[in-house]
Design a protein around this motif. Structure first.
Motif, short mmCIF file in Angstrom:
data_model
loop_
_atom_site.label_atom_id
_atom_site.label_comp_id
_atom_site.label_asym_id
_atom_site.label_seq_id
_atom_site.Cartn_x
_atom_site.Cartn_y
_atom_site.Cartn_z
N ARG A 36 23.35 -1.08 33.79
CA ARG A 36 24.71 -1.22 33.93
C ARG A 36 25.53 -1.65 32.88
N LYS A 37 24.98 -2.05 31.50
CA LYS A 37 25.85 -2.36 30.52
C LYS A 37 26.96 -3.65 31.37
N THR A 38 26.77 -3.81 32.12
CA THR A 38 27.60 -5.19 32.78
C THR A 38 27.46 -6.73 32.89
N TRP A 39 26.66 -7.22 32.28
CA TRP A 39 26.10 -8.48 32.27
C TRP A 39 26.62 -8.94 31.04
N ILE A 40 26.86 -10.51 31.19
CA ILE A 40 27.14 -11.14 29.60
C ILE A 40 26.35 -12.28 30.34
N ASP A 41 25.89 -12.24 28.47
CA ASP A 41 25.54 -13.45 28.53
C ASP A 41 26.25 -14.86 28.07
N PRO A 42 25.89 -16.25 29.10
CA PRO A 42 26.61 -17.01 29.47
C PRO A 42 26.96 -17.83 27.85
N ALA A 43 26.00 -17.90 27.13
CA ALA A 43 26.32 -18.19 25.38
C ALA A 43 27.37 -18.26 25.08
N ASP A 44 27.96 -15.99 25.07
CA ASP A 44 29.25 -16.13 24.62
C ASP A 44 30.16 -16.08 25.11
N SER A 45 30.13 -15.82 26.86
CA SER A 45 31.35 -16.31 27.38
C SER A 45 31.49 -18.02 26.99
N ARG A 46 30.37 -18.91 26.33
CA ARG A 46 31.78 -20.41 26.01
C ARG A 46 31.70 -20.28 25.02
N THR A 47 32.33 -18.75 24.29
CA THR A 47 33.07 -19.26 22.92
C THR A 47 34.24 -19.01 23.28
N THR A 48 35.29 -20.04 22.29
CA THR A 48 36.01 -20.59 22.66
C THR A 48 36.89 -19.69 21.96
N LEU A 49 37.60 -19.83 22.52
CA LEU A 49 39.26 -18.65 21.89
C LEU A 49 39.83 -18.84 21.31
N ALA A 50 39.75 -20.05 20.30
CA ALA A 50 40.06 -20.50 19.07
C ALA A 50 39.01 -19.73 17.74
N ASP A 51 37.64 -19.84 17.84
CA ASP A 51 36.44 -19.19 17.67
C ASP A 51 36.94 -17.25 17.77
N TRP A 52 37.19 -17.21 18.87
CA TRP A 52 37.23 -15.32 18.51
C TRP A 52 38.58 -15.41 18.17
N ALA A 53 40.24 -15.65 18.82
CA ALA A 53 40.76 -15.20 17.62
C ALA A 53 40.63 -15.13 15.78
N GLN A 54 39.58 -16.48 15.74
CA GLN A 54 39.60 -16.29 13.85
C GLN A 54 38.82 -15.20 13.95
N GLN A 55 37.68 -14.38 15.17
CA GLN A 55 37.22 -13.04 14.40
C GLN A 55 37.74 -12.10 14.91
N TRP A 56 39.27 -11.74 15.95
CA TRP A 56 39.63 -11.07 16.13
C TRP A 56 40.97 -10.95 14.63
N LEU A 57 41.67 -12.13 14.80
CA LEU A 57 42.80 -11.28 13.61
C LEU A 57 42.34 -10.42 12.82
N PRO A 58 41.33 -10.88 11.90
CA PRO A 58 41.58 -10.10 10.18
C PRO A 58 41.12 -9.11 11.02
#
Length: 236
Positions: free
Chosen positions: A63-85
């Protein structure tokens, strides 16, 4: 307009899950990703519960709804560092976002895993900002940015839902009445205009009187010319 950060997933990568016993009364679900790496989710008290989780995992993958636990452990700081640029926005907007992040959002949520940010956390954060006398509109700008970041995290299958969108407005802020606007009387307008004339000359007086009796905004007042006025009909 936003676009996914480079290197993020656009499709789920897990292809197989199975169950292993790790103790007398403990089981874990292991799974293998398309890139060959494996991971596990421990803590199941019976094999039946672990089997059900593994089956649900494979169903959610289809269904393309499963979330890999490793991905949900990404911190907001790490994600924001990818997201903003990755954001294709006006440089001034990017500067504002960077300021909101470094001054207000990351100090609170930067070290928190995306999957651990809750609606209650966000409500507590906004209440603390309100208690610190930040303006409601200012806090709303921070929350809007946080919501944008988390929405894109949902789209990239890092978290299942955006906790900002689950918030319900309640409390004193929702019952607060808008302040009543105070309008100057004609006599007060003339006194204000006369005072302005002592500082800015007759032009300042004329601008204030014209604004008060016509409702023109500053840009409209500044653009007025003599041919915009019809003295015969009294129209501007």
């Amino acid at each position: 307009m936003t676009k996914p950060p480079a290197g993020t997933k656009t499709a789920l990568e897990v292809i197989m899950a199975w169950v292993e016993q790790t103790g007398q009364h403990s089981w874990r679900v292991r799974f293998r990703r398309l890139n060959g790496t494996t991971s596990s989710i421990p803590g199941f008290p019976t094999r039946k519960i672990a089997d059900h989780y593994a089956a649900d995992m494979e169903t959610d993958q289809r269904r393309k709804t499963w979330i890999d636990p490793a991905d949900s452990r990404t911190t907001l700081a790490d994600w924001a560092q990818q997201w903003l640029p990755a954001q294709d926005l006006d440089p001034r907007t990017i500067d504002n976002y960077r300021s909101y992040l470094h001054c207000h959002i990351l100090p609170r949520f930067g070290d928190t895993a995306l999957g651990e940010i809750t609606t209650l956390d966000i409500d507590t954060w906004t209440k603390q900002a309100t208690d610190a006398d930040y303006a409601t509109a200012t806090i709303a700008s921070w929350v809007k940015l946080l919501s944008m970041i988390l929405t894109d995290a949902v789209d990239q299958h890092l978290i299942p839902t955006n906790p900002v969108r689950q918030r319900r407005r309640r409390g004193r802020r929702c019952r607060a009445l808008a302040r009543e606007r105070v309008w100057a009387t004609p006599e007060q307008v003339l006194r204000i205009a006369n005072q302005a004339a002592t500082l800015g000359g007759p032009t300042a007086r004329l601008l204030i009187i014209t604004a008060a009796w016509t409702g023109c905004r500053w840009g409209e007042l500044a653009a007025l010319h003599r041919d915009n006025l019809n003295l015969d009909t009294g129209h501007l």
